[in-house]
Design a protein around this motif. Structure first.
Motif, PDB file in Angstrom:
ATOM      1  N   ALA A 130       8.296  -3.374   4.251  1.00 41.74           N
ATOM      2  CA  ALA A 130       8.394  -3.980   3.215  1.00 41.74           C
ATOM      3  C   ALA A 130       9.882  -2.808   2.220  1.00 41.74           C
ATOM      4  O   ALA A 130       9.235  -2.547   1.459  1.00 41.74           O
ATOM      5  N   PRO A 131      10.493  -2.600   2.817  1.00 41.72           N
ATOM      6  CA  PRO A 131      11.636  -1.491   2.086  1.00 41.72           C
ATOM      7  C   PRO A 131      12.218  -2.441   1.177  1.00 41.72           C
ATOM      8  O   PRO A 131      12.571  -3.236   0.861  1.00 41.72           O
ATOM      9  N   LEU A 141      10.289   3.054   1.298  1.00 41.32           N
ATOM     10  CA  LEU A 141       9.875   2.479   1.250  1.00 41.32           C
ATOM     11  C   LEU A 141       8.287   2.128  -0.342  1.00 41.32           C
ATOM     12  O   LEU A 141       7.478   1.922  -0.304  1.00 41.32           O
ATOM     13  N   GLN A 142       8.986   3.179  -0.869  1.00 37.19           N
ATOM     14  CA  GLN A 142       7.980   3.789  -1.569  1.00 37.19           C
ATOM     15  C   GLN A 142       7.586   3.470  -3.096  1.00 37.19           C
ATOM     16  O   GLN A 142       7.381   2.253  -3.882  1.00 37.19           O
ATOM     17  N   ASP A 143       9.899   2.939  -4.114  1.00 38.53           N
ATOM     18  CA  ASP A 143      10.407   2.547  -4.914  1.00 38.53           C
ATOM     19  C   ASP A 143      11.463   2.031  -4.847  1.00 38.53           C
ATOM     20  O   ASP A 143      12.691   2.445  -4.168  1.00 38.53           O
ATOM     21  N   SER A 144      12.239   1.102  -6.170  1.00 38.12           N
ATOM     22  CA  SER A 144      13.862   1.378  -5.606  1.00 38.12           C
ATOM     23  C   SER A 144      14.472   1.756  -6.235  1.00 38.12           C
ATOM     24  O   SER A 144      14.200   2.104  -6.597  1.00 38.12           O
ATOM     25  N   PRO A 202       0.932  -1.107   0.127  1.00 38.62           N
ATOM     26  CA  PRO A 202      -0.083  -0.181  -0.164  1.00 38.62           C
ATOM     27  C   PRO A 202       0.380   0.705   0.065  1.00 38.62           C
ATOM     28  O   PRO A 202       0.297   1.982  -0.438  1.00 38.62           O
ATOM     29  N   LEU A 203       1.964   1.692   0.789  1.00 37.62           N
ATOM     30  CA  LEU A 203       3.186   2.459   0.900  1.00 37.62           C
ATOM     31  C   LEU A 203       4.113   2.820  -1.044  1.00 37.62           C
ATOM     32  O   LEU A 203       4.673   3.660  -0.661  1.00 37.62           O
ATOM     33  N   ASP A 204       3.674   1.847  -1.824  1.00 38.45           N
ATOM     34  CA  ASP A 204       4.061   1.952  -2.921  1.00 38.45           C
ATOM     35  C   ASP A 204       3.835   3.387  -3.731  1.00 38.45           C
ATOM     36  O   ASP A 204       2.853   3.440  -4.127  1.00 38.45           O
ATOM     37  N   LYS A 205       5.102   4.259  -4.506  1.00 37.91           N
ATOM     38  CA  LYS A 205       5.100   4.048  -5.297  1.00 37.91           C
ATOM     39  C   LYS A 205       6.198   4.349  -6.313  1.00 37.91           C
ATOM     40  O   LYS A 205       6.815   5.520  -6.579  1.00 37.91           O
ATOM     41  N   LYS A 206       5.892   2.855  -7.130  1.00 38.66           N
ATOM     42  CA  LYS A 206       6.914   2.763  -8.191  1.00 38.66           C
ATOM     43  C   LYS A 206       7.235   3.553  -8.866  1.00 38.66           C
ATOM     44  O   LYS A 206       6.617   4.351  -9.896  1.00 38.66           O
ATOM     45  N   ILE A 258      -0.043 -12.078   3.845  1.00 38.40           N
ATOM     46  CA  ILE A 258      -0.464 -12.947   4.764  1.00 38.40           C
ATOM     47  C   ILE A 258       0.355 -12.710   6.005  1.00 38.40           C
ATOM     48  O   ILE A 258       0.079 -12.313   7.374  1.00 38.40           O
ATOM     49  N   LEU A 259       1.889 -11.845   5.552  1.00 44.40           N
ATOM     50  CA  LEU A 259       2.880 -11.695   6.416  1.00 44.40           C
ATOM     51  C   LEU A 259       1.721 -10.081   7.029  1.00 44.40           C
ATOM     52  O   LEU A 259       1.241  -9.742   8.474  1.00 44.40           O
ATOM     53  N   ALA A 260       1.372  -9.189   6.295  1.00 46.35           N
ATOM     54  CA  ALA A 260       0.466  -8.003   6.788  1.00 46.35           C
ATOM     55  C   ALA A 260      -1.039  -7.952   7.672  1.00 46.35           C
ATOM     56  O   ALA A 260      -1.464  -7.309   8.954  1.00 46.35           O
TER      57      ALA A 260
END
Length: 215
Positions: free
Chosen positions: A209-210, A179-182, A118-122, A150-152
């Motif tokens: 999920a960094p 936390l948003q993009d590689s 949910p935090l992604d801004k890829k 499952i983790l979440a």
């Protein structure tokens, strides 16, 4: 985390896992390794580690591995032409942790860039890598996404570390975390290991999920 507490390592015989095992032993941690084929183990004799023979897909083997461990690091990846691993392994580990009488603290694992949160801004490159995985390996992608879900939905103190292309080298280089993009296109295996181990004493990325990459 106290060095005399046992650490469980899953995937320690693999290409990334070997760097994790090496660095943990250098730091003085006591390890338990889950290995399907212990006879192929190339780690020299060391009083600080023991081997549990078994597969992460086998719940009893996972339960035996985690019985007296304070944390687990998993670098287990999908095996070619074998059953899906990610979600079933995650379920086995979380179930074993929940039923363990030992004071367990952390579950740290590795995934590719294709996992969405949910935090992604890829950015465009990360989106392209994600779409490539979805198109070429849809079942593996879905299984890894299921693993994140499952983790979440669990109560565990987990960290899922997302990595780009891995260069298997002992070299180390400056690294960035997001936390948003590689933040980059590649990562050295030794740097992955260092970051994973660093999470044992760092609560910044608990239940997150960094992305990590060399810059």
């Amino acid at each position: 985390m106290e060095k005399n507490h046992k650490m469980a390592v899953i995937g320690g015989g693999g290409r990334t896992g070997k760097y994790v095992v090496k660095q943990l032993l250098e730091k003085g941690y006591h390890l338990k390794l889950l290995l399907r084929n212990p006879e192929t183990n190339t780690i020299s004799e060391n009083p600080n580690f023991e081997i549990v023979q078994g597969d992460v897909l086998d719940y009893d083997a996972v339960r035996m591995l985690l019985a007296d461990c304070a944390a687990v690091i998993s670098t287990e990846g999908q095996r070619k032409d074998e059953p899906l691993v990610a979600s079933r392994a995650t379920s086995n580990i979380l179930d074993a942790v929940e039923k363990s009488n030992y004071p367990f603290t952390r579950y740290i694992s590795v995934a590719g860039l294709n996992v969405d949160t949910p935090l992604d801004k890829k950015g465009s490159e990360t989106i392209a890598a994600t779409e490539w995985m979805k198109s070429n390996f849809p079942l593996i992608h879905e299984d890894r996404q299921k693993s994140f879900q499952i983790l979440a939905e669990s109560n565990a103190d987990w960290t899922l570390v997302r990595v780009p292309f891995i260069e298997f080298t002992e070299d180390r280089k400056e690294m960035a975390v997001s936390l948003q993009d590689s933040p980059g296109k590649k990562i050295y295996a030794a740097d992955i290991a260092g970051f994973l181990i660093g999470q044992l004493d760092d609560d910044q990325y608990i239940r997150k999920a960094p992305f990590i990459a060399n810059i």
